[in-house]
Motif scaffolding. Structure first.
Motif, short mmCIF file in Angstrom:
data_model
loop_
_atom_site.label_atom_id
_atom_site.label_comp_id
_atom_site.label_asym_id
_atom_site.label_seq_id
_atom_site.Cartn_x
_atom_site.Cartn_y
_atom_site.Cartn_z
N MET A 289 -53.95 -9.94 -6.14
CA MET A 289 -52.61 -9.43 -6.03
C MET A 289 -51.96 -9.18 -7.41
O MET A 289 -51.12 -8.36 -7.42
CB MET A 289 -51.84 -9.92 -5.02
N ALA A 290 -52.40 -10.13 -8.20
CA ALA A 290 -51.69 -10.23 -9.59
C ALA A 290 -52.20 -8.71 -10.09
O ALA A 290 -51.10 -8.32 -10.94
CB ALA A 290 -52.29 -11.29 -10.21
N ALA A 291 -53.43 -8.36 -9.91
CA ALA A 291 -53.53 -7.09 -10.70
C ALA A 291 -52.76 -5.85 -10.01
O ALA A 291 -52.57 -5.04 -11.04
CB ALA A 291 -55.32 -6.91 -10.41
N GLU A 292 -52.51 -6.00 -8.98
CA GLU A 292 -51.70 -4.99 -8.12
C GLU A 292 -50.33 -4.97 -8.96
O GLU A 292 -49.87 -3.89 -9.23
CB GLU A 292 -51.63 -5.11 -6.68
N PHE A 293 -49.87 -6.24 -9.03
CA PHE A 293 -48.30 -6.35 -9.55
C PHE A 293 -48.44 -5.75 -11.16
O PHE A 293 -47.37 -5.00 -11.70
CB PHE A 293 -47.92 -7.72 -9.53
N GLU A 294 -49.52 -6.15 -11.93
CA GLU A 294 -49.75 -5.79 -13.18
C GLU A 294 -49.81 -4.56 -13.19
O GLU A 294 -49.02 -3.64 -14.14
CB GLU A 294 -50.89 -6.25 -13.83
N LEU B 287 -43.08 -1.03 -17.82
CA LEU B 287 -42.61 -2.31 -18.05
C LEU B 287 -43.68 -3.36 -18.55
O LEU B 287 -44.73 -3.28 -18.07
CB LEU B 287 -41.89 -2.97 -16.73
N ARG B 288 -43.26 -4.37 -19.34
CA ARG B 288 -44.41 -5.47 -19.91
C ARG B 288 -44.58 -6.25 -19.04
O ARG B 288 -43.68 -6.38 -17.87
CB ARG B 288 -43.82 -6.29 -20.98
N VAL B 289 -45.92 -6.75 -18.71
CA VAL B 289 -46.28 -7.59 -17.83
C VAL B 289 -46.03 -9.00 -18.19
O VAL B 289 -46.51 -9.36 -19.37
CB VAL B 289 -47.85 -7.56 -17.38
N THR B 290 -44.89 -9.80 -17.59
CA THR B 290 -44.66 -11.10 -17.85
C THR B 290 -44.58 -11.96 -16.70
O THR B 290 -44.82 -11.38 -15.63
CB THR B 290 -43.15 -11.26 -18.39
N ALA C 13 -43.77 -13.31 -10.80
CA ALA C 13 -43.39 -14.33 -10.09
C ALA C 13 -42.45 -13.71 -9.14
O ALA C 13 -42.41 -14.13 -7.93
CB ALA C 13 -42.83 -15.54 -10.95
N VAL C 14 -41.60 -13.07 -9.68
CA VAL C 14 -40.47 -12.29 -8.80
C VAL C 14 -41.19 -11.20 -7.86
O VAL C 14 -40.90 -11.25 -6.53
CB VAL C 14 -39.44 -11.84 -9.67
N TYR D 20 -32.08 -12.92 -13.07
CA TYR D 20 -31.22 -11.90 -12.87
C TYR D 20 -31.86 -10.64 -13.67
O TYR D 20 -31.78 -9.39 -13.36
CB TYR D 20 -29.75 -12.19 -13.57
N ASP D 21 -32.25 -10.83 -14.82
CA ASP D 21 -32.76 -9.57 -15.80
C ASP D 21 -33.94 -8.96 -15.22
O ASP D 21 -34.08 -7.68 -15.22
CB ASP D 21 -33.12 -10.06 -17.20
N VAL D 22 -34.83 -9.86 -14.73
CA VAL D 22 -35.93 -9.26 -13.96
C VAL D 22 -35.56 -8.51 -12.90
O VAL D 22 -36.18 -7.20 -12.32
CB VAL D 22 -37.12 -10.28 -13.79
N LEU D 23 -34.61 -8.96 -12.02
CA LEU D 23 -34.43 -8.19 -10.83
C LEU D 23 -33.62 -7.06 -11.29
O LEU D 23 -34.19 -5.90 -10.65
CB LEU D 23 -33.44 -9.09 -9.97
#
Length: 148
Positions: free
Chosen positions: A1-6, A14-17, A22-23, A55-58
């Motif tokens: 799933m991480a690959a899909e989020f990336e 957006l940069r992958v962080t 995690a969010v 907050y910034d990520v959301l």
């Protein structure tokens, strides 16, 4: 799933962080949660993530339309990662539980305004209010959590 989020993050420029991943994972597993719950879920695996970072990520994910912010009347803002369709929500008046409700007619937007006043409508928001099955079986005085 991480690959899909990336891939989603990169497609939105957006940069992958770690905090963003995690969010997204928290919202996939726990839809319709508020900011404090997202923070707790993220910190369970990443204790060093700050409140401000969440907050910034959301905000970034919402602006990029990777996350949807909903705020039914009288409730705190909630977040969900189901953004690929135009669906609605049912909210329990007693406990505040929120669940998805698929559109009942047509495609997005599933509601067509009788007069759109020239707007290019791309989303319709409907909130169904009632009592969830869990609360319906309880004494009304038992249920106070979630009401604000």
């Amino acid at each position: 799933m991480a690959a899909e989020f990336e891939a989603r993050l990169r497609a939105a420029s957006l940069r992958v962080t770690e905090p963003r991943l995690a969010v997204l994972a928290a919202l996939r597993d726990h839809p319709h949660v508020d900011t404090d719950t997202v923070l707790a879920l993220v910190r369970a695996d990443h204790p060093a993530v700050s409140r401000q970072a969440v907050y910034d990520v959301l905000r970034a994910l919402t602006d990029a339309r990777l996350v949807r912010r909903i705020r039914p009347a009288g409730t705190t803002a909630r977040y969900e990662s189901r953004v690929a369709d135009n669906h609605h929500h049912a909210v329990c008046r007693r406990c505040g539980a929120i669940t998805d409700v698929d559109c009942i007619a047509g495609t997005s937007p599933c509601l067509t305004a009788s007069d759109d006043h020239g707007f290019a409508v791309d989303e319709a928001e409907v909130v169904y209010w009632g009592t969830c099955p869990d609360c319906a079986t309880k004494d009304p005085l038992e249920v106070t959590e979630g009401r604000r």
